[in-house]
Design a protein around this motif. Structure first.
Motif, PDB file in Angstrom:
ATOM      1  N   ILE A   1       0.905  -1.233  -0.115  1.00 14.65           N
ATOM      2  CA  ILE A   1       0.222   0.153   0.046  1.00 14.65           C
ATOM      3  C   ILE A   1       0.809   1.247   0.087  1.00 14.65           C
ATOM      4  CG2 ILE A   1      -1.913   1.174   1.130  1.00 14.65           C
ATOM      5  CD1 ILE A   1      -2.227  -1.498   2.836  1.00 14.65           C
ATOM      6  N   PRO A   2       0.609   2.148  -0.879  1.00 15.83           N
ATOM      7  CA  PRO A   2       1.562   3.301  -1.046  1.00 15.83           C
ATOM      8  C   PRO A   2       1.467   4.139   0.287  1.00 15.83           C
ATOM      9  CG  PRO A   2       0.135   3.116  -3.042  1.00 15.83           C
ATOM     10  CD  PRO A   2      -0.404   2.140  -2.092  1.00 15.83           C
ATOM     11  N   SER A   3       2.340   4.945   0.716  1.00 15.68           N
ATOM     12  CA  SER A   3       2.322   5.801   1.895  1.00 15.68           C
ATOM     13  C   SER A   3       2.181   7.157   1.558  1.00 15.68           C
ATOM     14  CB  SER A   3       3.919   5.683   2.577  1.00 15.68           C
ATOM     15  OG  SER A   3       4.048   4.413   2.997  1.00 15.68           O
ATOM     16  N   ASP A   4       1.701   7.968   2.303  1.00 20.03           N
ATOM     17  CA  ASP A   4       1.483   9.501   2.215  1.00 20.03           C
ATOM     18  C   ASP A   4       2.765  10.444   2.400  1.00 20.03           C
ATOM     19  OD1 ASP A   4       1.705   9.941   4.848  1.00 20.03           O
ATOM     20  OD2 ASP A   4      -0.593  10.125   5.154  1.00 20.03           O
ATOM     21  N   ASP A   5       2.621  11.437   2.046  1.00 23.65           N
ATOM     22  CA  ASP A   5       3.913  12.539   2.202  1.00 23.65           C
ATOM     23  C   ASP A   5       4.267  12.132   3.870  1.00 23.65           C
ATOM     24  OD1 ASP A   5       3.620  13.194   0.104  1.00 23.65           O
ATOM     25  OD2 ASP A   5       2.670  15.076   0.303  1.00 23.65           O
ATOM     26  N   ALA A   6       3.870  11.968   4.649  1.00 24.86           N
ATOM     27  CA  ALA A   6       4.199  11.656   6.128  1.00 24.86           C
ATOM     28  C   ALA A   6       4.736  10.207   6.386  1.00 24.86           C
ATOM     29  CB  ALA A   6       3.200  12.200   7.094  1.00 24.86           C
ATOM     30  N   GLY A   7       4.634   9.295   5.585  1.00 23.31           N
ATOM     31  CA  GLY A   7       4.959   8.160   5.755  1.00 23.31           C
ATOM     32  C   GLY A   7       4.025   7.101   6.241  1.00 23.31           C
ATOM     33  N   ARG A   8       2.803   7.498   6.451  1.00 26.91           N
ATOM     34  CA  ARG A   8       1.636   6.804   6.974  1.00 26.91           C
ATOM     35  C   ARG A   8       1.076   6.076   5.847  1.00 26.91           C
ATOM     36  NH1 ARG A   8      -0.381  11.737  10.291  1.00 26.91           N
ATOM     37  NH2 ARG A   8      -0.510  12.364   8.233  1.00 26.91           N
ATOM     38  N   ILE A   9       0.384   4.855   6.137  1.00 30.80           N
ATOM     39  CA  ILE A   9      -0.519   4.244   5.182  1.00 30.80           C
ATOM     40  C   ILE A   9      -1.438   5.499   4.335  1.00 30.80           C
ATOM     41  CG2 ILE A   9      -2.359   2.667   4.728  1.00 30.80           C
ATOM     42  CD1 ILE A   9      -1.152   0.650   6.673  1.00 30.80           C
ATOM     43  N   ASP A  10      -1.411   5.658   3.141  1.00 32.37           N
ATOM     44  CA  ASP A  10      -2.418   6.578   2.230  1.00 32.37           C
ATOM     45  C   ASP A  10      -3.453   5.800   2.210  1.00 32.37           C
ATOM     46  OD1 ASP A  10      -3.583   8.041   0.334  1.00 32.37           O
ATOM     47  OD2 ASP A  10      -1.555   8.640  -0.538  1.00 32.37           O
ATOM     48  N   VAL A  11      -4.655   6.191   3.212  1.00 38.04           N
ATOM     49  CA  VAL A  11      -5.816   5.573   3.028  1.00 38.04           C
ATOM     50  C   VAL A  11      -6.592   5.559   1.583  1.00 38.04           C
ATOM     51  CG1 VAL A  11      -8.059   5.401   4.186  1.00 38.04           C
ATOM     52  CG2 VAL A  11      -5.979   5.803   5.625  1.00 38.04           C
TER      53      VAL A  11
ATOM     54  N   GLY B   1      11.379   3.760  13.163  1.00 38.87           N
ATOM     55  CA  GLY B   1      11.111   4.921  13.352  1.00 38.87           C
ATOM     56  C   GLY B   1       9.819   5.341  14.295  1.00 38.87           C
ATOM     57  N   GLY B   2       9.466   6.751  14.199  1.00 37.45           N
ATOM     58  CA  GLY B   2       8.525   7.411  14.926  1.00 37.45           C
ATOM     59  C   GLY B   2       6.925   6.910  14.514  1.00 37.45           C
ATOM     60  N   LEU B   3       6.909   6.490  13.434  1.00 36.65           N
ATOM     61  CA  LEU B   3       5.584   6.424  12.430  1.00 36.65           C
ATOM     62  C   LEU B   3       4.604   5.822  13.455  1.00 36.65           C
ATOM     63  CD1 LEU B   3       3.970   6.951   9.806  1.00 36.65           C
ATOM     64  CD2 LEU B   3       4.882   4.774   9.431  1.00 36.65           C
ATOM     65  N   VAL B   4       3.323   6.311  13.448  1.00 39.34           N
ATOM     66  CA  VAL B   4       2.185   5.692  13.944  1.00 39.34           C
ATOM     67  C   VAL B   4       0.978   5.622  12.923  1.00 39.34           C
ATOM     68  CG1 VAL B   4       0.319   5.466  15.777  1.00 39.34           C
ATOM     69  CG2 VAL B   4       2.430   6.206  16.223  1.00 39.34           C
ATOM     70  N   ASN B   5       0.677   4.263  12.300  1.00 38.00           N
ATOM     71  CA  ASN B   5      -0.332   4.349  11.136  1.00 38.00           C
ATOM     72  C   ASN B   5      -1.845   4.265  11.472  1.00 38.00           C
ATOM     73  OD1 ASN B   5       0.862   3.858   8.653  1.00 38.00           O
ATOM     74  ND2 ASN B   5       1.651   1.993   9.439  1.00 38.00           N
ATOM     75  N   PRO B   6      -2.435   5.032  10.738  1.00 36.77           N
ATOM     76  CA  PRO B   6      -3.944   5.139  10.814  1.00 36.77           C
ATOM     77  C   PRO B   6      -4.948   3.965  11.022  1.00 36.77           C
ATOM     78  CG  PRO B   6      -3.424   5.744   8.601  1.00 36.77           C
ATOM     79  CD  PRO B   6      -2.277   5.387   9.390  1.00 36.77           C
ATOM     80  N   VAL B   7      -4.723   3.131  11.967  1.00 36.30           N
ATOM     81  CA  VAL B   7      -5.272   1.781  11.957  1.00 36.30           C
ATOM     82  C   VAL B   7      -6.768   1.762  11.642  1.00 36.30           C
ATOM     83  CG1 VAL B   7      -5.712  -0.442  13.476  1.00 36.30           C
ATOM     84  CG2 VAL B   7      -3.458   1.122  13.314  1.00 36.30           C
ATOM     85  N   ARG B   8      -7.533   2.508  12.402  1.00 38.17           N
ATOM     86  CA  ARG B   8      -9.166   2.565  12.371  1.00 38.17           C
ATOM     87  C   ARG B   8      -9.584   2.876  10.698  1.00 38.17           C
ATOM     88  NH1 ARG B   8     -13.932   1.889  15.398  1.00 38.17           N
ATOM     89  NH2 ARG B   8     -15.358   1.716  13.842  1.00 38.17           N
ATOM     90  N   GLU B   9      -8.769   3.881  10.377  1.00 40.98           N
ATOM     91  CA  GLU B   9      -9.395   4.090   8.894  1.00 40.98           C
ATOM     92  C   GLU B   9      -8.857   3.148   8.076  1.00 40.98           C
ATOM     93  OE1 GLU B   9      -8.130   8.152   7.582  1.00 40.98           O
ATOM     94  OE2 GLU B   9      -7.521   8.544   9.605  1.00 40.98           O
ATOM     95  N   VAL B  10      -7.868   2.360   8.247  1.00 37.53           N
ATOM     96  CA  VAL B  10      -7.507   1.189   7.253  1.00 37.53           C
ATOM     97  C   VAL B  10      -8.675   0.095   7.488  1.00 37.53           C
ATOM     98  CG1 VAL B  10      -5.786  -0.334   6.936  1.00 37.53           C
ATOM     99  CG2 VAL B  10      -5.228   1.869   7.095  1.00 37.53           C
TER     100      VAL B  10
END
Length: 408
Positions: A130-140, A163-172
């Motif tokens: 899944i592509p990432s957004d500009d901040a590195g998170r999963i691009d929903v 690294g310090g990333l936290v992914n948007p789990v609920r949106e995914v």
């Protein structure tokens, strides 16, 4: 308010060194050590079977404590010997056919990725990132474009190892469930440092380990499985604990999540895991999250002020958000996790690690092979990883920063 001095008294090792590797294998508190050692001594007195039988109620309480931590029933929790074993126990039980699709996070951990590739080769399924957004998170939004009825499983790494990333789990999860896909959450680096509520995140399965932020023993892991899914999932490996031999040619799987467990286990370690979860619950997850947030930000901000040091953490918080405030893994503006990654100009990450170790400062190195897609995309071969837990004092962080500055 977390009593840091008591936490430090419960962690004798933190007085001997600056320990910044709780994302690897943390220092267990004294009650956990005492629990493990006491059971080993009891096994030496009466034997492993008798010692285990004496603690059957306590072993059942381990699942109950995990259930309280995640907001689920204990019957939906299975115990394992590692996060990888827990993750693969669920993953290999999901039926796959030719043409089915598996979606992975861009920051997927290597253990998950190789298992997905192996199953795809064996079943004719495909694996896609899944592509990432500009901040590195999963691009929903990009995820929604990828999703269709052929997607059977979406793997989400809650807090990546590098690294310090936290992914948007609920949106995914919401997007995946709209097409009937299952969501498997790798919570290996989030349980114990982030609030992980299954009802809020709405994932179908969750895997994690005891040895990291939970501060439990090595050789412990756990798996949550959504109860309504359990009857339709058959683990790839079973034994006389996960199933009952009912006739010469039939067996019956356990009706709850224990079908994902095996009979032989390190009883002392599992009791230690229960002690670690109870210790965490007694402290209060909100207080722990806040304390880790402040220490990580102290570390991150200090490194950013050192010339020749580059911090590589991704995942930007909302403007004006207090990064030390309680974290919310499904908030797209969530603060960063307690994992801080960096490099020092002209010094190999392993050399940084070893130089700090010589000064009784413990960090580790995260290499490209651990998170191949993300690190390759960012053209990084390795980063130094510092992960301060709540028992790390501000003075410890300052000592670490002075030591890093000396390397430049």
């Amino acid at each position: 308010m977390l009593d840091v001095q008591q936490a430090r008294r419960d962690t004798p090792g933190c007085f001997e060194r600056v320990f910044l590797d709780s994302a690897g294998s943390s220092l267990p508190p004294t009650p956990v050590v005492d629990t493990v050692v006491a059971h080993l001594l009891r096994e030496a007195e009466v034997g492993g079977y008798a010692a285990a039988n004496e603690r059957l109620g306590d072993l059942a309480e381990v699942k109950a404590s995990l259930g309280r931590l995640f907001g689920v029933d204990a019957t939906s929790v299975a115990l394992s010997d590692s996060a990888s074993r827990a993750w693969t126990s669920f993953f290999y039980a999901v039926p796959l056919e030719p043409g089915d699709r598996i979606l992975l996070s861009q920051a997927e951990y290597a253990a998950n990725a190789v298992a997905a590739l192996q199953r795809a080769r064996a079943t004719g399924a495909s694996v896609e990132a899944i592509p990432s957004d500009d901040a590195g998170r999963i691009d929903v939004e990009a995820l929604r474009e990828l999703l269709d009825e052929r997607v059977k499983l979406v793997s989400v790494v809650h807090a990546p190892t590098n690294g310090g990333l936290v992914n948007p789990v609920r949106e995914v999860a919401d997007a995946a469930h709209a097409v009937g896909a299952l969501v498997l959450l790798d919570a290996c680096q989030s349980v114990g440092q982030l609030p992980v509520s299954v009802p809020e995140l709405d994932v179908d399965a969750l895997s994690g380990t005891g040895r990291k932020w939970v501060r439990g023993p090595r050789g412990t892991g756990f798996l949550y499985v959504r109860p309504r899914l359990i009857p339709d999932l058959e683990p790839a490996m079973i034994d006389l604990h996960s199933a009952t031999w009912t006739s010469p040619d039939t067996y019956e799987l356990a009706p709850d999540a224990s079908r994902f467990e095996m009979w032989e286990t390190d009883v002392a370690a599992r009791l230690g895991l229960g002690s670690a979860i109870d210790y965490l619950l007694d402290l209060g997850i909100d207080a722990v999250v806040e304390a880790i947030g402040y220490r990580a930000e102290h570390t991150r901000d200090g490194l950013e002020r050192i010339p020749g040091v580059t911090v590589h953490d991704r995942g930007a918080p909302l403007d004006g958000h207090d990064r030390g405030a309680p974290l919310d893994g499904h908030d797209r503006g969530a603060p960063l996790s307690g994992i801080v990654s960096f490099t020092v100009d002209g010094v190999e990450p392993t050399a940084v690690r070893d130089a700090l170790a010589a000064q009784a400062i413990t960090v580790t190195v995260s290499s490209r092979s651990s998170t191949l897609l993300d690190m390759s995309q960012r053209k990084l071969d390795a980063v130094v990883r510092a992960s301060p837990h709540y028992f790390v004092s501000p003075a410890d962080v300052d000592r670490f920063l002075v030591a890093v500055r000396s390397l430049t």
